[in-house]
Design a protein around this motif. Structure first.
Motif, PDB file in Angstrom:
ATOM      1  N   GLY A  48       1.096  -1.022   0.478  1.00  0.00           N
ATOM      2  CA  GLY A  48       0.252  -0.294   0.069  1.00  0.00           C
ATOM      3  C   GLY A  48       1.089   1.289   0.187  1.00  0.00           C
ATOM      4  O   GLY A  48       1.626   1.371  -0.574  1.00  0.00           O
ATOM      5  N   THR A  49       0.626   2.136   1.166  1.00  0.00           N
ATOM      6  CA  THR A  49       0.929   3.353   0.593  1.00  0.00           C
ATOM      7  C   THR A  49       2.939   3.379   1.198  1.00  0.00           C
ATOM      8  O   THR A  49       3.478   4.149   1.444  1.00  0.00           O
ATOM      9  N   TRP A  50       3.191   1.860   2.306  1.00  0.00           N
ATOM     10  CA  TRP A  50       4.866   1.930   1.786  1.00  0.00           C
ATOM     11  C   TRP A  50       5.060   1.526   1.057  1.00  0.00           C
ATOM     12  O   TRP A  50       6.912   1.363   0.629  1.00  0.00           O
ATOM     13  N   ILE A  51       4.942   0.937   0.091  1.00  0.00           N
ATOM     14  CA  ILE A  51       5.826   1.713  -1.325  1.00  0.00           C
ATOM     15  C   ILE A  51       5.754   2.135  -1.886  1.00  0.00           C
ATOM     16  O   ILE A  51       5.494   3.432  -2.186  1.00  0.00           O
ATOM     17  N   TYR A  52       7.573   2.795  -2.701  1.00  0.00           N
ATOM     18  CA  TYR A  52       8.019   3.878  -2.364  1.00  0.00           C
ATOM     19  C   TYR A  52       8.008   3.959  -3.991  1.00  0.00           C
ATOM     20  O   TYR A  52       8.599   2.813  -4.613  1.00  0.00           O
ATOM     21  N   THR A  53       8.417   4.730  -4.540  1.00  0.00           N
ATOM     22  CA  THR A  53       8.272   5.788  -6.045  1.00  0.00           C
ATOM     23  C   THR A  53       8.957   6.546  -6.260  1.00  0.00           C
ATOM     24  O   THR A  53       8.289   7.005  -5.002  1.00  0.00           O
ATOM     25  N   ASP A  54       9.662   7.201  -7.395  1.00  0.00           N
ATOM     26  CA  ASP A  54       9.737   7.605  -7.588  1.00  0.00           C
ATOM     27  C   ASP A  54       8.927   9.097  -8.577  1.00  0.00           C
ATOM     28  O   ASP A  54       8.980  10.150  -8.917  1.00  0.00           O
ATOM     29  N   HIS A  55       8.324   8.731  -9.056  1.00  0.00           N
ATOM     30  CA  HIS A  55       6.257   9.596 -10.028  1.00  0.00           C
ATOM     31  C   HIS A  55       6.035   9.677  -9.063  1.00  0.00           C
ATOM     32  O   HIS A  55       5.782   9.981  -7.685  1.00  0.00           O
ATOM     33  N   VAL A  56       5.526  11.387  -9.420  1.00  0.00           N
ATOM     34  CA  VAL A  56       4.777  12.103  -8.844  1.00  0.00           C
ATOM     35  C   VAL A  56       3.761  12.304  -9.421  1.00  0.00           C
ATOM     36  O   VAL A  56       3.619  12.306 -10.756  1.00  0.00           O
ATOM     37  N   GLU A  57       2.706  12.907  -8.958  1.00  0.00           N
ATOM     38  CA  GLU A  57       1.834  13.914  -9.880  1.00  0.00           C
ATOM     39  C   GLU A  57       1.611  14.528 -10.038  1.00  0.00           C
ATOM     40  O   GLU A  57       2.503  15.808 -10.523  1.00  0.00           O
ATOM     41  N   THR A  58       0.954  14.278 -11.883  1.00  0.00           N
ATOM     42  CA  THR A  58       1.607  15.492 -12.626  1.00  0.00           C
ATOM     43  C   THR A  58       0.013  16.151 -12.436  1.00  0.00           C
ATOM     44  O   THR A  58       0.245  17.381 -12.997  1.00  0.00           O
ATOM     45  N   ASP A  59      -0.566  15.651 -11.406  1.00  0.00           N
ATOM     46  CA  ASP A  59      -2.108  16.829 -11.250  1.00  0.00           C
ATOM     47  C   ASP A  59      -1.967  17.186 -10.208  1.00  0.00           C
ATOM     48  O   ASP A  59      -3.429  16.199  -9.442  1.00  0.00           O
ATOM     49  N   PRO A  60      -1.267  17.653  -9.367  1.00  0.00           N
ATOM     50  CA  PRO A  60      -1.518  17.720  -7.583  1.00  0.00           C
ATOM     51  C   PRO A  60      -2.732  17.641  -7.116  1.00  0.00           C
ATOM     52  O   PRO A  60      -3.562  17.196  -6.045  1.00  0.00           O
ATOM     53  N   LEU A  61      -3.409  18.618  -7.761  1.00  0.00           N
ATOM     54  CA  LEU A  61      -4.501  18.852  -7.201  1.00  0.00           C
ATOM     55  C   LEU A  61      -6.330  18.045  -7.998  1.00  0.00           C
ATOM     56  O   LEU A  61      -7.400  18.749  -7.477  1.00  0.00           O
ATOM     57  N   SER A  62      -5.710  17.132  -8.367  1.00  0.00           N
ATOM     58  CA  SER A  62      -6.146  15.818  -8.823  1.00  0.00           C
ATOM     59  C   SER A  62      -7.690  16.312  -9.701  1.00  0.00           C
ATOM     60  O   SER A  62      -8.889  16.299  -9.688  1.00  0.00           O
ATOM     61  N   VAL A  63      -8.004  17.434 -11.007  1.00  0.00           N
ATOM     62  CA  VAL A  63      -8.580  18.016 -11.251  1.00  0.00           C
ATOM     63  C   VAL A  63      -9.176  17.356 -12.567  1.00  0.00           C
ATOM     64  O   VAL A  63     -10.088  16.723 -13.655  1.00  0.00           O
ATOM     65  N   ASP A  64      -7.836  16.786 -13.705  1.00  0.00           N
ATOM     66  CA  ASP A  64      -7.428  15.682 -14.429  1.00  0.00           C
ATOM     67  C   ASP A  64      -8.172  14.419 -14.231  1.00  0.00           C
ATOM     68  O   ASP A  64      -6.577  13.976 -13.771  1.00  0.00           O
ATOM     69  N   PRO A  65      -8.928  14.015 -14.558  1.00  0.00           N
ATOM     70  CA  PRO A  65      -9.449  12.372 -14.926  1.00  0.00           C
ATOM     71  C   PRO A  65      -8.423  11.319 -15.216  1.00  0.00           C
ATOM     72  O   PRO A  65      -8.948  11.029 -14.936  1.00  0.00           O
ATOM     73  N   THR A  66      -8.044  12.203 -16.132  1.00  0.00           N
ATOM     74  CA  THR A  66      -7.321  11.196 -17.118  1.00  0.00           C
ATOM     75  C   THR A  66      -5.826  11.316 -16.664  1.00  0.00           C
ATOM     76  O   THR A  66      -4.986  10.436 -17.361  1.00  0.00           O
ATOM     77  N   ARG A  67      -5.127  11.846 -15.285  1.00  0.00           N
ATOM     78  CA  ARG A  67      -4.113  11.493 -15.126  1.00  0.00           C
ATOM     79  C   ARG A  67      -3.656  10.689 -14.785  1.00  0.00           C
ATOM     80  O   ARG A  67      -4.156   9.860 -14.023  1.00  0.00           O
ATOM     81  N   THR A  68      -2.702  10.057 -14.326  1.00  0.00           N
ATOM     82  CA  THR A  68      -1.789   8.618 -14.006  1.00  0.00           C
ATOM     83  C   THR A  68      -1.835   8.914 -12.420  1.00  0.00           C
ATOM     84  O   THR A  68      -1.306   9.504 -12.244  1.00  0.00           O
ATOM     85  N   VAL A  69      -2.854   8.023 -11.345  1.00  0.00           N
ATOM     86  CA  VAL A  69      -1.823   8.679 -10.071  1.00  0.00           C
ATOM     87  C   VAL A  69      -1.275   7.848  -9.405  1.00  0.00           C
ATOM     88  O   VAL A  69      -0.623   6.733 -10.001  1.00  0.00           O
TER      89      VAL A  69
END
Length: 154
Positions: A48-69
């Protein structure tokens, strides 16, 4: 009085999330003797939340429904004492987990007068959709996600 370790009736139970809470829930449900316990995990591993990834949200406000979460709130140097991989293997929980499967919808369902739950999921890589009915659903998806979820009851 000692509580019974087996339920009066065996149920089909869905567990959403294979983080620490989901793994424990799955283990305890199986210990209680439920006939089918399926754990849905959208990542390819437990933690869960303990999995590390260096990827970051491209849309921090979660406005774009097609973004990669990106579902992670940990950082590279964080160390934790949660034995997630060991725990999942030790108790044979991995065999119950559908990795890479996102739950898209959970809704109440009436079947023969009994309250049940319809769980719609998508296995991301194979693009396989499932629509299944469970007696109960345990939601262990965590509270660190940036996507708000609304629960409605009919």
């Amino acid at each position: 009085m000692t509580p019974s370790l087996s339920p009066t009736t065996s149920h089909h139970v869905a567990v959403i999330g294979a983080g620490a809470a989901g793994l424990v829930a799955a283990r305890e449900l199986r210990r209680e003797g439920h006939s089918v316990v399926v754990v849905f995990e959208r990542q390819k591993q437990v933690g869960g939340t303990w999995i590390y990834t260096d990827h970051v949200e491209t849309d921090p406000l979660s406005v774009d429904p097609t973004r990669t979460v990106v579902h992670s709130s940990v950082y590279a140097s964080l160390r934790t004492n949660l034995p997630r991989e060991y725990f999942a293997k030790e108790f044979a929980i991995e065999e119950m987990i559908r990795f890479g499967t996102a739950v898209e919808r959970v809704a109440p369902e009436s079947e023969g007068g009994n309250r049940k739950w319809r769980v719609e999921s998508m296995e991301t890589e194979k693009r396989v959709r499932r629509d299944e009915v469970y007696d109960a659903v345990v939601v262990c998806s965590g509270h660190y996600t940036t996507e708000p979820r609304l629960v409605t009851f009919l």
